[in-house]
Design a protein around this motif. Structure first.
Motif, PDB file in Angstrom:
ATOM      1  N   GLU B 129      -1.788   0.943  11.936  1.00  0.00           N
ATOM      2  CA  GLU B 129      -2.007  -0.011  10.968  1.00  0.00           C
ATOM      3  C   GLU B 129      -1.843   0.767   9.429  1.00  0.00           C
ATOM      4  O   GLU B 129      -2.161   1.602   9.140  1.00  0.00           O
ATOM      5  CB  GLU B 129      -3.396  -0.287  10.989  1.00  0.00           C
ATOM      6  CG  GLU B 129      -4.080  -1.878  10.671  1.00  0.00           C
ATOM      7  CD  GLU B 129      -3.109  -2.967  11.218  1.00  0.00           C
ATOM      8  OE1 GLU B 129      -2.944  -3.744  10.261  1.00  0.00           O
ATOM      9  OE2 GLU B 129      -3.391  -3.033  12.521  1.00  0.00           O
ATOM     10  N   VAL B 130      -0.792  -0.089   8.659  1.00  0.00           N
ATOM     11  CA  VAL B 130      -0.670   0.299   7.559  1.00  0.00           C
ATOM     12  C   VAL B 130      -1.252  -0.423   6.202  1.00  0.00           C
ATOM     13  O   VAL B 130      -1.282  -1.604   6.455  1.00  0.00           O
ATOM     14  CB  VAL B 130       0.783   0.915   6.976  1.00  0.00           C
ATOM     15  CG1 VAL B 130       1.152   2.122   7.759  1.00  0.00           C
ATOM     16  CG2 VAL B 130       1.709  -0.189   7.298  1.00  0.00           C
ATOM     17  N   LYS B 131      -1.601   0.178   5.036  1.00  0.00           N
ATOM     18  CA  LYS B 131      -1.986  -0.776   3.979  1.00  0.00           C
ATOM     19  C   LYS B 131      -1.350  -0.530   2.959  1.00  0.00           C
ATOM     20  O   LYS B 131      -0.752   0.524   2.713  1.00  0.00           O
ATOM     21  CB  LYS B 131      -3.706  -0.724   3.970  1.00  0.00           C
ATOM     22  CG  LYS B 131      -4.162   0.652   3.557  1.00  0.00           C
ATOM     23  CD  LYS B 131      -5.641   0.639   3.600  1.00  0.00           C
ATOM     24  CE  LYS B 131      -6.485   1.722   3.319  1.00  0.00           C
ATOM     25  NZ  LYS B 131      -5.709   2.847   2.697  1.00  0.00           N
ATOM     26  N   ALA B 132      -1.634  -1.016   1.497  1.00  0.00           N
ATOM     27  CA  ALA B 132      -0.745  -1.088   0.602  1.00  0.00           C
ATOM     28  C   ALA B 132      -1.207   0.349  -0.263  1.00  0.00           C
ATOM     29  O   ALA B 132      -2.446   0.806  -0.073  1.00  0.00           O
ATOM     30  CB  ALA B 132      -1.214  -1.940  -0.502  1.00  0.00           C
ATOM     31  N   GLY B 133      -0.299   1.036  -0.713  1.00  0.00           N
ATOM     32  CA  GLY B 133      -0.579   2.320  -1.299  1.00  0.00           C
ATOM     33  C   GLY B 133      -0.369   3.648  -0.247  1.00  0.00           C
ATOM     34  O   GLY B 133      -0.623   4.494  -0.693  1.00  0.00           O
ATOM     35  N   GLN B 134      -0.299   3.116   0.988  1.00  0.00           N
ATOM     36  CA  GLN B 134      -0.541   4.560   1.976  1.00  0.00           C
ATOM     37  C   GLN B 134       0.817   5.246   1.839  1.00  0.00           C
ATOM     38  O   GLN B 134       2.005   4.737   1.713  1.00  0.00           O
ATOM     39  CB  GLN B 134      -0.576   3.722   3.338  1.00  0.00           C
ATOM     40  CG  GLN B 134      -1.099   4.761   4.422  1.00  0.00           C
ATOM     41  CD  GLN B 134      -1.489   4.241   5.659  1.00  0.00           C
ATOM     42  OE1 GLN B 134      -2.249   3.118   5.599  1.00  0.00           O
ATOM     43  NE2 GLN B 134      -1.193   4.847   6.911  1.00  0.00           N
ATOM     44  N   ILE B 135       0.867   6.466   2.386  1.00  0.00           N
ATOM     45  CA  ILE B 135       2.017   7.181   2.672  1.00  0.00           C
ATOM     46  C   ILE B 135       2.421   7.160   3.947  1.00  0.00           C
ATOM     47  O   ILE B 135       1.666   7.282   4.938  1.00  0.00           O
ATOM     48  CB  ILE B 135       1.522   8.816   2.270  1.00  0.00           C
ATOM     49  CG1 ILE B 135       0.955   8.981   1.046  1.00  0.00           C
ATOM     50  CG2 ILE B 135       2.786   9.688   2.468  1.00  0.00           C
ATOM     51  CD1 ILE B 135       0.405  10.217   0.825  1.00  0.00           C
ATOM     52  N   ILE B 136       3.711   6.713   3.803  1.00  0.00           N
ATOM     53  CA  ILE B 136       4.331   6.484   5.421  1.00  0.00           C
ATOM     54  C   ILE B 136       5.421   7.594   5.848  1.00  0.00           C
ATOM     55  O   ILE B 136       5.522   7.684   6.730  1.00  0.00           O
ATOM     56  CB  ILE B 136       4.858   4.990   5.498  1.00  0.00           C
ATOM     57  CG1 ILE B 136       6.076   4.921   4.198  1.00  0.00           C
ATOM     58  CG2 ILE B 136       3.992   3.960   5.313  1.00  0.00           C
ATOM     59  CD1 ILE B 136       6.905   3.774   4.682  1.00  0.00           C
TER      60      ILE B 136
END
Lengths: 461, 576
Positions: B129-136
């Motif tokens: 689950e990723v959200k805004a601003g997260q480092i991918i």
């Protein structure tokens, strides 16, 4: 070319023309007067309704029936190598009685900004033969270094001396000189011309003359004409060009006149808010470019109104140029030539142009020490005025003496005296030797041992 | 909003008025047949006012205007570091390639190289689950900068459907979310809108600069703001360059706003050669430059500070400490004034627009130490140079800046005249961070750091008072103890405060060395007074052996040995 007889308003140097075809911003305009003569102008504001034109030669004699011709072209200078040796008017027309310039190229005088990425940092030392400049505020090729002067001070003599003596050591190439006069008197211009002729420098010079009697608004384009010629010589023919612009104060006055006529919101002292940007488009045309041989070095001269360095003209100039040479009325009154006050003077580019392989290894620290010592001596003068010299310590008296000798022997020199850098530096060392050695805190031991007269004498004996 | 086309009605310098154009404020437009870049700055009746970032000579009424419907934005992604941009993020090397040594008009150039492939290493996996601003994921952009790839702050996020690893261009997707959203290494962000974060944190860590007068007496915190006002020739630019060189930040963004072309060239030629004392790698590998010199278009100058700070915020969002230098904010304010004048707005003080104060405040407010959307701690510290006309600090730009910034480094033409550099006047300068940073210094440098600092400052203050008396009666008239104080003050000034920016050793002074130097001065001070008590005269003390050596010891690479040797001599000579 279409003609319009629709002038609706004339205000100072501006004319307002209605119902035209679409006219380009910055377009060159010819206005035909009833007597058949034409005057040039340039579009300052253009819209579907009305076009505002600034007239370079003033609006005297212009009436509403004059024919306005839009040329469809922006202001350009006819450039050719043959410009060298010629005398032109402030708007680029020959006035020396010679043949017209046959252009190799016609170049817009507005000029484009040099890409900072394409620039090459100036580091070649120019020896002017003037100690106060070479030693204290070294000039390098591609620099813009103005002279901040006052009325009645010998800035022209200094500019001429620089034009005469400037050289890059170990290189045979000479400078071409582009000289742009803006609103200076006939006498001043005559002095320049005579000197150019006498020394044969005129062959290597392009002269643009807008004298005090000539139209004021023409001064807006004179420096741009001059710089366009300089760029052509530098970048097409690899010349090292020295550009002398005098007097920038008159240029700024003209700028203010137009701004007032346009009823713009004035900035400080009535000068337009965009004067910084405007001056920058002139001064920033100095420099070197990677991969090109020619360079442009600028020597603008300006007279500070009431000797006030915070006046908008010197102030904005100082923020753009790479330092300044400030002349002092006090030194002039003492009979010192050149009356350069080194304390407020500065050359921002000197640090890269001095030192081993360029001037001499000790130059940087020598410079710091000379500055510090002179500043201290000058400060002490204030003290002497209050308590008298007797109240000073022995150390302080030495500094006081140093400051006097610095002005009398180091700054002071002949108008035709061409000191090489070694002479300048050694002279400085002689003065520094007047101070206790422990006070030379800004110079490393190795240089003291190498250049201090006391050690040199020891070595010699 | 879709594209809309209108035509030019009027041209007055950088201001173009268009008609029959659908537009919102701050939309980006292409003006005239040459597609000059411009931004909507006003709507009046059926007319649209556009400030154009390029020279408008030769443009005619009737030519077309195209509204892109997008605000002025910058490209953010790998490829920023080491680049040099104009005020609207066009890379200057690319402009040189396209148009030669002089900048011509109407050139479009992307802010980051769209063709270059970067080695993307994902830090997420399918089903996360990723959200805004997260480092991918990450890309090793330069030897010292690991570029962390973020989910753009304006993307909602979701469950990861696909994630790739390997070499990609910045426009190729590196991950796909379940809702079909493609995540790429680069994204755009409008420059006038601050990038979001979770919360601001207190400024408790100093931004060390290696400059003694700053680190010791007037420190700036990470995430803090400082202003350097000073007349021309007092060393604003050199100080800014020193900060850009030696600040202990991960990333440096340097904005040359309306300044000299040669100064930018200096940075460009020098930074690749200079070695970062902390990483041992060239400084250019952590630097982004924005250069809109004084002769480049004035509207782009206005935009340049926003371009710079948006890039700074982007790196902050990865959890980095960013130092931003803006030289000079006065030129920026003047650009605002010039454009405001063209818009015929009612002027405020000295012709500056009435919104000058709020624009300055908004800009400095984008500084800060924050908890980022990805949970890391990052900071943007802002140092703005101010060039007051005539060196008069009472003018509007200086005054409005001082109302906002927390550290004030006042440059002094008199100090510069006597070549005391950095010419920061210690009597008028201040830093409101000294209190909040005291703990850090006590813990990380030395417990007695703050006392030493206060002591040295009090000597300087005392000196200033005594100097007034000296001006009246001469220094001989002072009691010996006060003359010793003047001597100690001179040591503090010449040995400690004066720092040679161009000396290979002195240019950068680590806090540890600062402490050693300060401690040594205190020791010398104590010996002087002891000697005085023991019956030595001031003259004898002044002529103490080893004094010159002591003063020069800071220039030695092995300063410790040189300093202790000199101290040894002084001690012996003083007989203490």
């Amino acid at each position: 070319m279409e003609e319009y007889k629709t002038i609706t308003q004339v205000a100072g140097p501006l004319i307002f023309v209605e119902k035209t075809k679409p006219v380009a911003y910055g377009e060159l305009v010819n206005v035909v007067l009833p007597d058949g003569s034409t005057r040039k102008g340039q579009v300052l504001d253009t819209s579907k309704n009305i076009v505002v034109v600034q007239m370079f030669e003033g609006t005297r004699g212009i009436d509403k029936s004059c024919a306005v011709r839009f040329t469809g072209d922006i202001v350009k200078l006819s450039c050719s190598k043959d410009l060298l040796g010629r005398i032109l008017s402030g708007s680029g027309e020959p006035i020396d009685g010679g043949p017209p310039i046959i252009p190799e190229e016609r170049i817009p005088i507005i000029g484009s900004a040099i890409n900072p990425y394409a620039r090459k940092y100036p580091r070649e030392f120019i020896q002017t033969g003037i100690s106060a400049i070479d030693g204290m505020n070294t000039l390098v090729r591609g620099q813009k270094l103005p002279i901040f002067s006052g009325s009645g001070l010998p800035h022209n003599d200094i500019a001429l001396q620089i034009a005469r003596q400037a050289k890059v050591r170990g290189q045979a190439e000479e400078f071409a000189v582009v000289f742009a006069a803006m609103g200076i008197t006939y006498e001043e211009a005559y002095q320049f011309m005579k000197e150019f002729e006498r020394t044969g420098a005129l062959e290597r010079a392009v002269v643009f003359l807008n004298l005090a009697k000539d139209p004021a608004i023409e001064r807006i384009i004179t420096p741009r004409m001059a710089l366009t010629a300089a760029e052509y010589l530098a970048y097409t023919y690899d010349y090292h060009v020295l550009v002398i612009l005098t007097d920038m104060t008159n240029y700024c006055e003209a700028l203010r006149e137009i701004s007032a006529a346009r009823e713009e919101v004035p900035g400080r002292r009535g000068y337009p808010g965009y004067m910084y940007t405007d001056l920058a488009t002139i001064y920033e045309r100095a420099g070197r470019i990677r991969g090109r041989k020619g360079t442009i070095t600028q020597f603008p001269i300006l007279t500070m109104p009431a000797d006030d360095i915070t006046h908008p003209i010197p102030d904005l100039t100082g923020y753009i140029t790479e330092g300044q040479i400030v002349l002092s009325r006090e030194l002039h009154a003492k009979g010192i030539y050149p009356p350069i006050n080194v304390l407020p003077s500065l050359s921002r580019l000197m640090k890269e142009g001095i030192g081993e392989g360029m001037t001499r290894d000790d130059h940087k620290q020598w410079n710091d020490q000379m500055y510090a010592a002179y500043a201290e001596g000058v400060d002490l003068r204030g003290l002497v005025a209050i308590v008298g010299e007797e109240a000073l310590s022995e150390r302080d008296r030495k500094f006081l003496k140093f400051a006097d000798e610095f002005e009398r022997r180091f700054v002071n020199q002949g108008k035709y005296e061409d000191r090489d850098i070694e002479t300048t530096l050694d002279l400085g060392w002689e003065l520094l030797a007047m101070l206790p050695e422990r006070e030379l805190t800004k110079i490393e031991r190795k240089y003291i041992e190498k250049y201090h007269p006391a050690y040199r004498k020891k070595k010699a004996s | 909003m879709e594209m809309s086309v209108g035509e030019i009605f009027r041209i007055s310098g950088p201001l173009v008025v268009a008609e029959r154009l659908k537009a919102r404020m701050y939309d980006l437009c292409k003006v005239g047949e040459e597609n000059l870049m411009g931004e909507v700055v006003g709507l009046a009746g059926d007319k649209v006012l556009i400030q154009v970032y390029e020279d408008t000579s030769g443009i005619r009424p009737g030519e077309k205007v195209v509204n892109t419907g997008m605000p002025l934005s910058v490209d953010l992604g790998p490829g920023l570091i080491g680049n040099i941009y104009d005020g609207v993020q066009r890379p200057l090397p690319l402009l040189k390639e396209i148009s030669g040594d002089f900048i011509s008009r109407g050139i479009e150039a992307p802010g980051i190289d769209k063709k270059k492939k970067w080695d993307f290493q994902p830090l997420i996996k399918k089903g996360d689950e990723v959200k805004a601003g997260q480092i991918i994921g990450k890309v090793q952009e330069t030897e010292v900068v690991e570029h962390r790839i973020l989910v753009p702050p304006n993307v909602r996020g979701g469950k990861v459907k696909e994630v790739y690893s390997g070499n990609f261009t910045v426009d190729e997707p590196v991950a796909v979310l379940e809702d079909g959203t493609e995540l790429k290494m680069a994204h755009k962000w409008p420059v006038r809108i601050p990038r979001p974060y979770v919360e601001k944190l207190p400024p408790v860590v100093p931004l060390l600069t290696g400059q003694r007068i700053l680190d010791t007496f007037f420190p700036i915190a990470k995430g803090g703001t400082a202003a350097i006002p000073g007349p021309f020739g007092s060393g604003k630019t050199v100080t800014q360059h020193q900060l850009a060189k030696w600040s202990d930040a991960n990333i440096v963004v340097y904005i040359g706003c309306g300044e000299r072309g040669n100064e930018m060239t200096e940075v460009l030629e020098e930074f690749p050669e200079l070695i970062d004392p902390r990483t041992g790698k060239p400084l250019m590998l952590r630097t982004v430059l924005v250069a809109n010199t004084s002769n480049m278009p004035v509207a782009a100058r206005e935009a340049s500070v926003y371009t710079g700070i948006t890039i700074a915020e982007y790196f902050r969002d990865m959890g980095y400490d960013v130092a931003l230098q803006a030289d000079s904010t006065s030129r920026w304010a003047e650009a605002m004034r010039e454009l405001s004048g063209r818009l015929e707005e009612m002027p405020g003080e000295e012709g500056y627009p009435a919104y000058l104060a709020s624009r300055l405040a908004e800009f400095y407010e984008r500084a800060g130490r924050v908890k980022t959307l990805c949970g890391e701690i990052g900071s943007v510290s802002v140092v703005g140079a101010v060039s007051p006309p005539g060196g008069d600090f009472s003018e509007p730009v200086t005054q409005n800046t001082l109302r906002i910034v927390k550290a004030f480094w006042g440059l002094d033409a008199k100090l510069a005249g006597r070549r005391h550099f950095p010419a920061i006047n210690w009597l008028i300068s201040y830093s409101l961070y000294t209190g909040t940073l005291a703990d850090w210094y006590a813990k990380n440098v030395a417990p007695d750091w703050n006392e030493l600092r206060t002591w040295a400052m009090s000597v300087l203050q005392e000196e200033a008072t005594l100097q007034e008396i000296v001006m009246l009666v001469g220094s001989d008239a002072l009691p010996e103890s006060q003359r010793v104080l003047l001597l100690v003050a001179r040591i503090i000034r010449d040995f400690y405060l004066s720092q040679y920016a161009y000396h290979e050793v002195d240019s950068y002074c680590d806090v540890r060395k600062q402490y050693d130097m300060l401690k040594a001065i205190k020791t010398v001070n104590d010996w002087f007074y002891k000697a005085l008590e023991a019956g030595k005269t001031y003259e004898e003390i002044e002529k103490v052996e080893g004094f010159d050596e002591f003063m020069r010891s800071k220039l030695e690479r092995d300063y410790k040995t040189a300093m202790s040797r000199a101290l040894e001599k002084m001690k012996k000579s003083l007989g203490v």
